[in-house]
Design a protein around this motif. Structure first.
Motif, PDB file in Angstrom:
ATOM      1  N   UNK A   1       1.057  -1.163   0.111  1.00 13.31           N
ATOM      2  CA  UNK A   1       0.000   0.126  -0.055  1.00 13.31           C
ATOM      3  C   UNK A   1       1.016   1.306   0.149  1.00 13.31           C
ATOM      4  N   UNK A   2       0.284   2.400  -0.645  1.00 14.81           N
ATOM      5  CA  UNK A   2       0.991   3.489  -0.671  1.00 14.81           C
ATOM      6  C   UNK A   2       0.029   4.573   0.308  1.00 14.81           C
ATOM      7  N   UNK A   3       0.455   5.390   1.159  1.00 11.41           N
ATOM      8  CA  UNK A   3      -0.058   6.234   2.171  1.00 11.41           C
ATOM      9  C   UNK A   3       0.359   7.454   2.113  1.00 11.41           C
ATOM     10  N   UNK A   4      -0.228   8.468   1.392  1.00 12.04           N
ATOM     11  CA  UNK A   4      -0.011   9.955   1.524  1.00 12.04           C
ATOM     12  C   UNK A   4      -0.232  10.610   2.929  1.00 12.04           C
ATOM     13  N   UNK A   5       0.625  11.251   3.481  1.00  7.73           N
ATOM     14  CA  UNK A   5       0.408  11.666   4.855  1.00  7.73           C
ATOM     15  C   UNK A   5       0.807  13.318   4.750  1.00  7.73           C
ATOM     16  N   UNK A   6      -0.102  14.117   5.443  1.00  6.95           N
ATOM     17  CA  UNK A   6       0.229  15.595   5.457  1.00  6.95           C
ATOM     18  C   UNK A   6       1.648  15.804   6.132  1.00  6.95           C
ATOM     19  N   UNK A   7       2.135  16.891   5.823  1.00  7.47           N
ATOM     20  CA  UNK A   7       3.402  17.428   6.630  1.00  7.47           C
ATOM     21  C   UNK A   7       3.215  17.432   8.034  1.00  7.47           C
TER      22      UNK A   7
ATOM     23  N   UNK B   1       5.328   5.870  13.139  1.00 10.16           N
ATOM     24  CA  UNK B   1       6.575   5.618  13.731  1.00 10.16           C
ATOM     25  C   UNK B   1       7.533   6.913  13.905  1.00 10.16           C
ATOM     26  N   UNK B   2       8.165   6.787  15.013  1.00 10.04           N
ATOM     27  CA  UNK B   2       9.142   8.057  14.940  1.00 10.04           C
ATOM     28  C   UNK B   2      10.313   7.839  13.907  1.00 10.04           C
ATOM     29  N   UNK B   3      10.625   9.273  13.577  1.00  8.86           N
ATOM     30  CA  UNK B   3      11.539   9.111  12.192  1.00  8.86           C
ATOM     31  C   UNK B   3      10.800   9.112  11.047  1.00  8.86           C
ATOM     32  N   UNK B   4       9.675   9.076  10.928  1.00  2.24           N
ATOM     33  CA  UNK B   4       8.523   8.852   9.713  1.00  2.24           C
ATOM     34  C   UNK B   4       9.318   9.782   8.599  1.00  2.24           C
ATOM     35  N   UNK B   5       9.380   9.383   7.455  1.00  6.68           N
ATOM     36  CA  UNK B   5       9.814  10.304   6.353  1.00  6.68           C
ATOM     37  C   UNK B   5       9.203   9.410   4.955  1.00  6.68           C
ATOM     38  N   UNK B   6       9.391  10.156   3.892  1.00  3.17           N
ATOM     39  CA  UNK B   6       9.001   9.635   2.737  1.00  3.17           C
ATOM     40  C   UNK B   6       9.828   8.356   2.313  1.00  3.17           C
ATOM     41  N   UNK B   7       9.248   7.254   2.018  1.00  2.41           N
ATOM     42  CA  UNK B   7      10.044   6.065   1.893  1.00  2.41           C
ATOM     43  C   UNK B   7       9.847   5.048   3.058  1.00  2.41           C
ATOM     44  N   UNK B   8       9.529   5.656   3.972  1.00  2.00           N
ATOM     45  CA  UNK B   8       9.402   4.535   5.500  1.00  2.00           C
ATOM     46  C   UNK B   8       8.328   3.693   5.057  1.00  2.00           C
TER      47      UNK B   8
ATOM     48  N   UNK C   1       5.337  11.757   2.623  1.00  4.01           N
ATOM     49  CA  UNK C   1       5.108  12.850   3.412  1.00  4.01           C
ATOM     50  C   UNK C   1       4.977  13.928   2.230  1.00  4.01           C
ATOM     51  N   UNK C   2       3.819  14.630   2.311  1.00  4.94           N
ATOM     52  CA  UNK C   2       3.558  15.623   1.295  1.00  4.94           C
ATOM     53  C   UNK C   2       4.221  16.735   1.506  1.00  4.94           C
ATOM     54  N   UNK C   3       4.889  17.479   0.516  1.00  3.62           N
ATOM     55  CA  UNK C   3       5.399  18.801   0.821  1.00  3.62           C
ATOM     56  C   UNK C   3       4.459  19.750   1.249  1.00  3.62           C
ATOM     57  N   UNK C   4       5.018  20.862   2.229  1.00  5.05           N
ATOM     58  CA  UNK C   4       4.156  21.859   2.562  1.00  5.05           C
ATOM     59  C   UNK C   4       4.588  23.209   1.868  1.00  5.05           C
ATOM     60  N   UNK C   5       3.318  23.949   1.737  1.00  2.05           N
ATOM     61  CA  UNK C   5       3.347  25.267   1.034  1.00  2.05           C
ATOM     62  C   UNK C   5       4.233  26.407   1.658  1.00  2.05           C
TER      63      UNK C   5
END
Length: 306
Positions: A139-145, A169-176, A200-204
Motif C-alpha cells: 500500500x502507499x499512504x500519503x500523509x500531510x506534513x 513511527x518516530x523518524x517517519x519520512x517519505x519512503x518509510x 510525506x506531502x510537501x508543505x507550502x
C-alpha cells in the motif's frame, strides 16, 4: 523462499546497516508503483521484503544462521537434514551410515513407518512442505506534513474494505515502510502482511531540515524595529513568538519541540527566519528615509568582503 542473504545480495556476516541499505536500494528499484507493467518485479519486491523481515529481526536471523528455521521462518528438520545431501526417502539412493547400516530402517523402526507404505513413515514417506503463508500486499499512504511531524494516527482502507488506524513511527519520512502483520493475502499457512510505504506531502511554507522544521516569517518594519509578539504557525497550531527589538532580516528564532519526532525519542525544533516585509508604496516611510541620514559609520556588507 531462497536464502535471504542471496535475495538481498549481502554476505552472511553483513551488518544491520548493510542489510538495511541493500533492502532500501532494492525496494526502491522494485516497488510496484514503479513497475506497474512488470509483475515479476512485484513478485521480487515481495521476496526482498520477506528476506529483510527475517534478517532485520535479530532473533530470527540468529535462529536462521543456526539452522533452526528456514528462510520462511518455519522450523527446520529436527534431525538437521538440510543442505547438500539427500534426505531419507527423497531419492538419490538409500541413506547409509559409515558402517553401511541402512539408516532408513532405523527411522522406520522409530516412527513406525514401513517400507513401501509411502504415507506414514518418516524414512520412506515424502516429507510434506509446511503450508505456505499468503502473499504480502503493498500500500502507499500519503500523509500531510503536519500529521507526519505530530505523528497523528492515519486511517487506511485495506483491500478487503476494512479500515485500520495506523500509528506512525518516530523518524517517519517519505519512503518509510511499515508492516501490518497478517493483513495481507490469506493462505493455508496464515495470511501474509500488509507493507505500507509512507509519502510525506510537501508543505507550502514549512520545510523539513532533518528533525527540524524551517519557516520564513514575514514581519513589518515596525515589528522588527520595536519588537513585540506575533502569531506564528507551527505543525501543532499557531503560537505567539516574541520578536526582539532591532531584529534584522535573516535572524533565526527557535521554537523548541515543534519539529519532527526523532528516532532517538527527542523532538526537533521549529527554526523561524525573520524576513522584513516593506510596503511597496508608503509615502510617509519614503519621506522619513529621505530625511534620515542613516549614516552610522557601519558597513553592513563588510562580511562579504566589499
Amino acid at each position: 523462499m531462497a536464502d535471504p542473504y542471496t535475495t538481498l545480495g549481502v554476505q552472511r556476516g553483513a551488518s544491520e546497516a548493510d542489510i538495511k541499505k541493500a533492502y532500501r536500494t532494492l525496494a526502491k528499484e522494485l516497488h510496484p508503483d514503479r513497475n506497474k507493467d512488470n509483475p515479476k518485479a512485484a513478485e521480487r519486491f515481495g521476496q526482498v521484503t520477506s528476506a529483510y523481515d527475517l534478517l532485520s529481526d535479530k532473533d530470527k536471523r540468529a535462529r536462521f544462521d543456526r539452522g533452526e528455521i528456514d528462510a520462511d521462518g518455519n522450523p527446520a528438520s529436527p534431525f538437521g537434514f538440510g543442505g547438500g545431501g539427500p534426505r531419507p526417502g527423497q531419492g538419490g539412493g538409500q541413506p547409509f551410515g559409515d558402517d553401511g547400516m541402512d539408516l532408513g530402517d532405523i527411522f522406520d523402526g522409530l516412527f513406525g513407518g514401513g517400507r513401501g507404505r509411502g504415507g506414514g513413515g518418516f524414512g520412506r514417506g515424502a516429507r510434506q512442505a509446511p503450508p505456505q503463508r499468503g502473499g504480502n500486499v503493498s500500500y502507499k499512504l500519503a500523509v500531510t506534513f503536519e500529521d507526519a511531524a505530530a505523528l497523528k494516527p492515519q486511517r487506511i482502507t485495506l483491500q478487503d474494505g476494512k479500515t485500520i488506524d495506523l500509528k506512525l513511527s518516530v523518524g517517519v519520512e517519505t519512503g518509510t515502510q511499515m508492516k501490518l502483520g497478517g493483513k495481507g493475502q490469506p493462505g493455508p499457512g496464515g495470511a501474509g502482511d500488509a507493507i505500507v510505504t509512507i509519502e510525506v506531502r510537501p508543505h507550502r511554507f514549512f520545510e523539513r531540515d532533518g528533525d527540524n522544521v524551517r519557516l520564513n516569517l514575514p514581519v513589518t518594519l515596525k515589528e522588527a524595529v520595536l519588537g513585540g509578539k506575533v502569531k506564528v504557525p507551527t505543525v501543532d497550531g499557531a503560537v505567539m513568538l516574541g520578536i526582539p527589538a532591532g531584529a534584522t532580516s535573516g535572524k533565526v528564532l527557535r521554537l523548541k519541540g515543534k519539529g519532527f519526532h526523532a528516532k532517538a525519542g527527542a523532538r526537533g525544533d521549529q527554526l523561524v527566519t525573520l524576513m522584513i516585509d516593506l510596503p511597496s508604496e508608503d509615502e510617509a516611510l519614503k519621506t522619513f528615509v529621505e530625511g534620515w541620514s542613516g549614516d552610522d559609520g557601519r558597513n553592513p556588507r563588510a562580511g562579504l568582503g566589499v
